[in-house]
Structures are given as structure tokens and as C-alpha cells.
Design a protein around this motif. Structure first.
Motif, short mmCIF file in Angstrom:
data_model
loop_
_atom_site.label_atom_id
_atom_site.label_comp_id
_atom_site.label_asym_id
_atom_site.label_seq_id
_atom_site.Cartn_x
_atom_site.Cartn_y
_atom_site.Cartn_z
N THR A 104 -0.50 0.05 8.27
CA THR A 104 -1.79 0.35 7.66
C THR A 104 -2.52 -0.93 7.25
O THR A 104 -1.90 -1.86 6.76
CB THR A 104 -1.57 1.23 6.41
N TYR A 105 -3.84 -0.95 7.48
CA TYR A 105 -4.64 -2.06 6.97
C TYR A 105 -5.60 -1.54 5.90
O TYR A 105 -5.80 -0.33 5.84
CB TYR A 105 -5.40 -2.76 8.11
N PRO A 106 -6.16 -2.37 5.04
CA PRO A 106 -6.06 -3.83 4.99
C PRO A 106 -4.61 -4.29 4.78
O PRO A 106 -3.88 -3.72 3.99
CB PRO A 106 -6.92 -4.22 3.78
N CYS A 107 -4.28 -5.37 5.50
CA CYS A 107 -2.93 -5.90 5.45
C CYS A 107 -3.05 -7.42 5.57
O CYS A 107 -3.49 -7.92 6.59
CB CYS A 107 -2.10 -5.32 6.59
N HIS A 108 -2.69 -8.12 4.50
CA HIS A 108 -3.03 -9.54 4.42
C HIS A 108 -1.94 -10.50 4.85
O HIS A 108 -2.22 -11.62 5.23
CB HIS A 108 -3.52 -9.86 3.01
N SER A 109 -0.69 -10.07 4.76
CA SER A 109 0.37 -11.00 5.15
C SER A 109 1.49 -10.19 5.81
O SER A 109 1.52 -8.96 5.72
CB SER A 109 0.91 -11.72 3.92
N GLU A 110 2.37 -10.90 6.43
CA GLU A 110 3.41 -10.21 7.20
C GLU A 110 4.32 -9.34 6.35
O GLU A 110 4.96 -8.42 6.86
CB GLU A 110 4.22 -11.22 8.01
N ASP A 111 4.42 -9.65 5.05
CA ASP A 111 5.27 -8.79 4.20
C ASP A 111 4.44 -7.80 3.37
O ASP A 111 4.96 -7.11 2.50
CB ASP A 111 6.18 -9.64 3.31
N ASP A 112 3.12 -7.73 3.66
CA ASP A 112 2.25 -6.78 2.97
C ASP A 112 2.42 -5.41 3.63
O ASP A 112 2.22 -5.28 4.84
CB ASP A 112 0.80 -7.29 3.12
N PRO A 113 2.80 -4.39 2.85
CA PRO A 113 2.96 -3.06 3.47
C PRO A 113 1.64 -2.41 3.85
O PRO A 113 1.62 -1.37 4.51
CB PRO A 113 3.67 -2.25 2.38
N GLY A 114 0.50 -3.00 3.46
CA GLY A 114 -0.80 -2.39 3.74
C GLY A 114 -1.24 -1.51 2.59
O GLY A 114 -0.43 -1.15 1.73
N GLU A 115 -2.54 -1.18 2.58
CA GLU A 115 -3.09 -0.41 1.45
C GLU A 115 -3.52 0.98 1.88
O GLU A 115 -4.62 1.15 2.41
CB GLU A 115 -4.31 -1.14 0.87
N PRO A 116 -2.71 2.00 1.61
CA PRO A 116 -3.12 3.36 1.98
C PRO A 116 -4.34 3.82 1.19
O PRO A 116 -5.17 4.54 1.70
CB PRO A 116 -1.90 4.22 1.63
N THR A 117 -4.46 3.41 -0.08
CA THR A 117 -5.61 3.77 -0.91
C THR A 117 -6.37 2.50 -1.25
O THR A 117 -5.78 1.55 -1.77
CB THR A 117 -5.15 4.43 -2.23
N VAL A 118 -7.68 2.49 -0.94
CA VAL A 118 -8.47 1.29 -1.27
C VAL A 118 -9.43 1.59 -2.42
O VAL A 118 -9.56 2.74 -2.85
CB VAL A 118 -9.25 0.78 -0.04
N PHE A 119 -10.09 0.56 -2.89
CA PHE A 119 -11.08 0.63 -3.97
C PHE A 119 -10.46 1.01 -5.32
O PHE A 119 -11.10 1.64 -6.15
CB PHE A 119 -12.23 1.61 -3.63
N LYS A 120 -9.22 0.63 -5.54
CA LYS A 120 -8.59 0.97 -6.82
C LYS A 120 -9.32 0.28 -7.98
O LYS A 120 -9.43 0.85 -9.06
CB LYS A 120 -7.13 0.54 -6.81
N HIS A 121 -9.77 -0.93 -7.74
CA HIS A 121 -10.41 -1.67 -8.84
C HIS A 121 -11.87 -2.00 -8.54
O HIS A 121 -12.69 -2.06 -9.44
CB HIS A 121 -9.64 -2.94 -9.13
N HIS A 122 -12.19 -2.26 -7.29
CA HIS A 122 -13.59 -2.53 -6.96
C HIS A 122 -13.86 -2.07 -5.53
O HIS A 122 -12.94 -1.95 -4.72
CB HIS A 122 -13.94 -4.01 -7.14
N PHE A 123 -15.15 -1.85 -5.26
CA PHE A 123 -15.56 -1.43 -3.92
C PHE A 123 -15.78 -2.66 -3.04
O PHE A 123 -15.76 -3.79 -3.52
CB PHE A 123 -16.81 -0.56 -4.01
N ALA A 124 -16.02 -2.41 -1.74
CA ALA A 124 -16.15 -3.54 -0.81
C ALA A 124 -17.59 -4.05 -0.70
O ALA A 124 -17.91 -4.87 0.15
CB ALA A 124 -15.63 -3.14 0.56
#
Ligand code: SF4
Length: 712
Positions: free
Chosen positions: A554-574
Motif C-alpha cells: 500500500t502507498y503512500p510508502c516512503h521507505s523499504e521498511d514502511d508498511p504503507g498507510e492504509p488510512t491517510v489524512f490522520k493529522h493533515h490533508f494533502a
């Protein structure tokens, strides 16, 4: 399957955006059966299409040799019809050619158009059915080789308004939460979507949630199967989404059910929204939308007070001239109640095709480079000029429906489009107002079509390039949940059909681009890696090696050990300032209203068994056996009034065309409306539909036009 097989090959279902992982069981270079695989979107589940819809790849009508149009055969669709050519015998229209001959001709003619008439004279349609790597290379070819941003694909016909609304409101066009996150919801609002037919495995997660006690509300002018699992069904009048949704916003604000802290900390323009919905009381909107005020209040309260609530929507929301406004209302609902940015709470436009999310991400759209970087943004423009080492156009290109108009533009128009390369799309079936679209395609100076069957579009081509079906290639696709998923080649293509990735590179090289992607499967890993650099902010942490290990990330995924973000906008929008931008919506009616001559409303859509223009599923034996013929559904009151019975043949006509097909009794179709699935070429629904566009998303109003219905 229990059959002894030579090989089991892991891939992804080639049909809908749910993105079920599967395994092809292969014997003697044939797929003999399919098993569900334990992917994050499907947990081994498959629907009837995924399980039984694979034999189209072995259909004898597959294109296996490059074809060149005979000079003597007319392109005009009517003249072609008059020749009465057997659909499976293209030898009257085309002659067989070698790859070298066909590619030389295709590229030479495209180059000739460009060099004679300028860079704006060419356009390309890529495909949401191909891989991310194909989409990325195709848009790169158009931008760097053709020289303009005239590149688009069928996302324009499905969720363009959703993406426009989401980009404006929350700064990102993709879903905020994954489908099976409804596991954590206690309220699920499904609007303008028929998931049991169109996203069947996704629908199972919703049904499971209902079984656990979550309240489902299904809002749709048509009665759908998911309605049987719902707490409330809102059969609102087609075209009145904004009236209904603004009434819900009105109740939530009037009754103080808003999340004040969320609005204060994270939303802009709330006061304008509040002022706008003042006049949209449920009592005032009930006669317009056809849902009584009491029900509107009940549903609004339940949504606002739910612990966590999801909104999922489909084409019923997006395919209107006010599609973007519909989406603005959904964003407002979720934002003023704080029902976004946490597990079980969010916004999910259910993506149609297997890779419509990925193809859009990869830049197969005219106004944005890969990862939604606007072509008019000077920084993005400079970055891509450097990255691709080529001067690039800094003006957005034309969209799907605009391109059809530009083909028919006056000779003096400097942006008149005269040559096209179409990979895996079938606009001669999928565009609105098909007579117009077919006439446009036929009048091109040069048309190159790359596909697996002789589609309605391929019939109009100068050069037809036989391509590969999904199980014949290795590549990635991105599903509705923002999961990048890897499919491996299971079988060899038939005859002399070739991989799309190879074909694109051959055309590019012949147009003067020095591309050299090395490695297995025509350099797919190298292309992926280049794309990953261009889309670093989204998929930077998803390497090819990782996909080979994990199948799905899943993306967004920033590094090879990042599991990815299933839920986005937890703190701010894009968005630029990190806040949601609320946009008030007013009432806009459909572009074409029923009248005395055309008294019915046409609603188009899909069925469980058939996929889009039908070129694949109607060649899959099991699926074709279940739904073999074109039908138009109407309710019994309308059938009685017309004096026709279920099974009778009738003619449905609009200002743009007419079709004849059998009538089916369906009490779920609202009175005064006709429902026609668009998969049947012998009764193509899009001969009737209206090309009027939503001004923001440039999506045509495929869900609403005026038609007449007569017996016989
Ligand atoms: Fe394929 Fe969609 Fe069915 Fe899954 S739900 S098997 S992805 S068509």
C-alpha cells in the motif's frame, strides 16, 4: 483446481478495481482454472468474473498478426456497415503484415502528421487495463515523442469528477481508506454505486459489516442488491444528489451535530458552506429529491453521530454535469462531522477498472505528470524536463471527449488532431454519443490501434497491432485501495502477438527517442524503477524486489521498511495548507431533460457478468452463457403503460441515435427510467448518451439523458 497442472502462476484479477490476487493454473500454455489467493483486498475471495472470466485469452478471435488497412476500404462507419462485413473476418478490410512493416508504417505516419501539422496534431489514449509500466511509458511517449500533453484514458469517463473534487478539497485524488476498513465502521454510506455487481468482493466486506451490526445506507435511484442488506435505502430521484446531500448537511449543521474542533483545526470555508445549505432544509428538498424529510433527518443524524462512518461511491455520483458538485457535498459531509482521517471513517470512490488508479497515478492524464504533478506547475515542469532530458509542453492537453471534438475541428484550427495512437481502449464503444465519436475516429489521417481483439475502434484503424492479454505479461497494477500489486506472466501470447511494453518502445524508437530498457519482460523492472523515481513521494519505498517478495504494498510508502498507510489524512490533508477546502454546491440540472418527444430518462451501467465494452467478458464462455443478450430494464408500471411485456423487443432512441433490444422487467428501475448496460455492441448504450461535460472534471453525463421507448 484439482486438475494436474504444469504450473501455478501468481497474478492479479484483470477486471475490477478491487484487485483480488489470484493464481492461474496453467497446463500446455493454457489457463485451465483460477484460484483465489490471499491478498490484502480479497483474502482469497473471487467473484464470478475473476473465477470464470479467463478464457477470453484463448478465444480464436484473438489478434495474432499485425494488420494494415487496405487502401480501398472506406473508413466511414456507415459505408463500412454497408459492406456487411462478418465481424470475425477482417480479411476484407485489412491485410496481414510483418511487425517491421506495421511498426514502420505506424511510426512513419504519426511522425509525418507531427512534422507537417505540429505537435498538437497528435494524441494518445492509453488504458486502465494495462500495467503501470505500460501507462508510464505510453504517457512518456506522448509527452516526449509526440510533443504535447494530449494523453488521456477512460478515467475521464468514470471518476474524473471525483478526482477533481478530491484534489480541490483534500489535495489527493485517491481513496482515504481501504474498502475492507468498513470492518471498523458502524455506518456505511454507499451512494451511486452497485457494488454487488461492479465490485463484488468489496461488497462482501460491506455485507460482513452489516452482519456485525454496522448500518448500511444505500442511496441510489435504482434498487440494487446491496439494498437488501441496508438499514435504509434512499431511492432518490436521478439527478438530485446535491439536493439530498445538502439537506443532510443542513440537518447536521442545524442540529449541532458538527465536529467543531475538527472544523476549527482542519477545515476552510465552513461559514460559506453553512450559509449555502441554509435554504436546503429536508422539508424543502423532499419534493425535489423524492426522499421524505423524516428519513433525510434520520440518515443525517445516524451518519453524524456514528463512531466511525465511511462513504463509498461510484459512477452514479461522478457521471453527471454536476459530478464534481456531488463529490464536494460528500467531502463536506465527512469533514464537518470529523468522519475522515481515522480507521473506519473516510472517503472511497470505488475505482472501476483494475488499473484506473495506477494509470492515473502514472500520468496517463492530460493535465498532470506522474503522481499528479501539474504540467502548469513550473517546478514540476522543470523537474520532468530534466528527468526525461527533453523539452516538454507546459499546457494541459485535451481530454478524451475534447479530443473527439478536436479531430472534427476546422482545418484552420492549429490544435486540430489528425493522428492518434490508441492502446487498449475502445472509444468507439465507450465514448458518449458514439455516432459522433466513430465519425471522428474514422476521419483521422492516421490511427494506430493496439489491442487483443478487433474492437469497434480497431475496425477504424490504419494499423492494428496485436497485443498481449494480462496473463501474458509481467507488470504491476494499482487497485482502488492504493495497493501496488504484481502480476507474473503465466502463458505465452498467441501467434505473433507481442507485449505492449515492447510495442510502445518500438514506436518510440522509430519516432526518434533513444530508449533502452534492458532486462527480462522488455525491461519491465527498469521501467518500474524509473517510474518509482518520478513518483517518489507516493511509491518511493516500493521497490521491484519488494513487490516480488510481498505481491502487494500500500502507498503512500516512503521507505523499504514502511508498511504503507492504509488510512491517510490522520493529522493533515494533502492540500497546500494541510486543511480541507469546503466548496458549497448549488442545484444544477442534467444537461438534457425528458420532454414530450423523449419522455424517459436513460441510466447506463454495468452488470455482474460483463466488463465494460464487453470485448473480454462476452468472449468468456461462462459469463456469456449467464448474460448472453442486450437488455433494457424497466418497471412494470412503465411496461404496462407502453403495452409491452418482458422479453419483447423495443427501440430506445435519443437525439443522437437508437438501439433495439429486449425489455427486462426490473422493479428496481425507477418509474420513468430505462436502464441499459453498456457492454453490448449490438445495442450500444452510448449511441444514445449525452456528451455534455462537467466543467471541472470534464466527465460526460453518461448517467442521464432523455430517450423515447417504443415497442418493436
Ligand atoms: Fe476480479 Fe473484481 Fe471480481 Fe475481485 S471483485 S474477482 S477483482 S472482478
Amino acid at each position: 483446481g484439482s486438475q494436474v497442472v504444469d504450473q501455478k502462476v501468481d497474478s492479479v484479477c484483470p477486471f475490477c478495481g478491487v484487485g483480488c490476487l489470484l493464481t492461474y493454473n496453467v497446463k500446455d500454455n493454457h489457463i485451465v482454472s483460477v484460484d483465489g489467493r490471499d491478498g490484502p483486498a480479497n483474502h482469497s475471495r473471487l467473484c464470478v468474473k475473476g473465477r470464470f472470466g479467463f478464457d477470453y485469452i484463448h478465444n480464436p478471435q484473438r489478434l495474432t498478426v499485425p494488420l494494415i488497412r487496405k487502401a480501398s476500404v472506406p473508413k466511414d462507419p456507415d459505408a463500412l456497415n454497408a459492406l456487411n462485413i462478418n465481424a470475425s473476418d477482417w480479411s476484407q478490410v485489412f491485410r496481414e503484415a510483418t511487425w517491421v512493416e506495421a511498426l514502420d508504417l505506424a511510426a512513419f505516419q504519426l511522425k509525418h502528421v507531427r512534422d507537417t501539422h505540429g505537435k498538437k496534431a497528435l494524441a494518445g489514449f492509453g488504458s486502465a487495463k494495462g500495467s503501470n509500466e505500460e501507462a508510464y511509458l505510453f504517457q512518456k511517449l506522448v509527452r516526449t515523442g509526440f510533443g504535447s500533453n494530449n494523453v488521456d484514458h477512460c478515467t475521464r469517463l468514470c471518476h474524473a469528477s471525483s478526482v477533481a473534487g478530491l484534489l480541490e478539497g483534500v489535495g489527493s485524488g485517491s481513496v482515504t481508506n481501504q474498502v475492507n476498513d468498513v470492518e471498523h465502521s458502524d455506518f456505511i454510506f454507499v451512494i451511486g454505486s452497485n457494488p454487488t455487481s461492479n465490485h463484488p468482493v468489496a461488497a462482501t466486506w460491506m455485507k460482513n459489516a452489516a452482519k456485525r451490526g454496522a448500518k448500511i445506507v444505500v442511496a441510489d435511484p435504482r434498487g440494487t442488491d446491496l439494498g437488501k442488506h441496508a438499514w435504509r435505502t434512499l431511492h432518490f430521484k436521478a439527478d438530485t444528489d446535491v439536493a439530498m446531500l445538502n439537506a443532510m448537511l443542513h440537518v447536521i449543521i442545524e442540529e449541532g451535530l458538527v465536529d467543531e474542533a475538527f472544523i476549527r483545526d482542519r477545515a476552510n470555508n465552513y461559514d460559506a458552506l453553512k450559509a449555502n445549505v441554509k435554504n436546503f432544509s429536508p422539508e424543502a428538498m423532499a419534493p425535489i429529491c423524492g426522499i421524505d424529510a423524516h428519513t433525510l433527518r434520520d440518515v443525517a443524524r445516524a451518519y453524524a453521530t456514528a463512531k466511525s462512518a465511511m462513504i463509498l461511491w461510484g459512477m452514479g455520483v461522478s457521471q453527471h454535469v454536476h459530478g464534481t458538485d456531488n463529490v464536494r457535498c460528500l467531502i463536506a459531509l465527512s469533514s464537518i462531522t470529523g468522519q475522515v482521517g481515522k480507521p473506519g471513517s473516510g472517503l472511497h470512490p470505488l475505482r472501476g477498472q483494475n488499473n484506473v488508479q495506477g494509470a492515473s497515478d502514472a500520468g496517463l492524464i492530460p493535465m498532470m505528470f506522474p503522481n499528479y504533478q501539474r504540467v502548469i506547475n513550473a517546478d514540476a515542469h522543470a523537474w520532468f524536463e530534466k528527468f526525461w532530458d527533453t523539452p516538454l509542453d507546459d499546457k494541459p492537453g485535451y481530454t478524451v471527449v475534447e479530443i473527439m471534438g478536436k479531430i472534427l475541428a476546422d482545418e484552420t484550427d492549429p490544435h486540430k488532431i489528425r493522428g492518434m495512437y490508441i492502446m487498449g481502449e475502445n472509444p468507439a464503444m465507450s465514448d458518449p454519443n458514439l455516432n459522433h465519436a466513430r465519425h471522428a475516429l474514422a476521419s483521422l489521417e492516421h490511427l494506430v490501434v493496439q489491442d487483443i481483439f478487433m474492437t469497434e475502434t480497431a475496425w477504424l484503424a490504419d494499423v492494428v497491432l496485436p497485443a498481449t492479454a494480462w496473463p501474458e505479461k509481467t507488470g504491476t497494477v494499482s487497485n482502488t485501495d492504493r495497493m501496488v500489486q504484481l502480476g507474473l506472466q503465466a502463458i505465452d501470447p498467441p501467434g505473433d502477438a507481442r507485449a505492449d511494453l515492447w510495442i510502445i518502445q518500438q514506436i518510440a524508437q522509430r519516432m526518434g527517442l533513444s530508449w533502452h530498457y534492458a532486462g527480462e519482460h522488455h525491461g519491465v523492472a527498469e521501467v518500474y524503477d524509473e517510474m518509482r523515481q518520478a513518483m517518489h513521494a507516493a511509491i518511493g519505498g516500493i521497490t521491484w524486489e519488494r513487490l516480488q517478495r510481498e505481491s502487494s504494498v500500500t502507498y503512500p510508502c516512503h521507505s523499504e521498511d514502511d508498511p504503507g498507510e492504509p488510512t491517510v489524512f490522520k493529522h493533515h490533508f494533502a492540500t497546500d495548507d494541510g486543511r480541507v477546502h469546503l466548496v458549497p454546491a448549488g442545484l444544477i440540472s442534467a444537461n438534457e431533460q425528458p420532454d414530450a418527444q423523449y419522455p424517459f430518462v436513460l441510466i447506463t451501467g454495468r452488470q455482474l457478468e460483463h466488463w465494460h465494452t464487453g470485448s473480454m467478458t462476452r468472449r468468456a464462455a461462462v459469463l456469456d452463457a449467464i448474460e448472453p443478450t442486450a437488455t433494457a430494464s424497466m418497471c412494470s408500471a412503465d411496461l404496462q403503460a407502453l403495452g409491452v411485456q418482458a422479453g419483447d423487443v423495443m427501440t430506445v432512441a435519443s437525439r443522437r441515435g437508437q438501439v433495439s433490444l429486449r425489455v427486462r422487467l426490473d422493479e428496481g428501475t425507477p418509474q420513468g427510467a430505462v436502464f441499459i448496460p453498456f457492454a453490448y455492441q449490438e445495442a450500444a448504450a452510448n449511441l444514445l448518451t449525452n456528451p455534455a461535460l462537467d466543467p471541472f472534471g470534464k466527465i460526460p453525463e453518461l448517467k442521464y439523458c432523455a430517450v423515447s421507448v417504443t415497442a418493436g
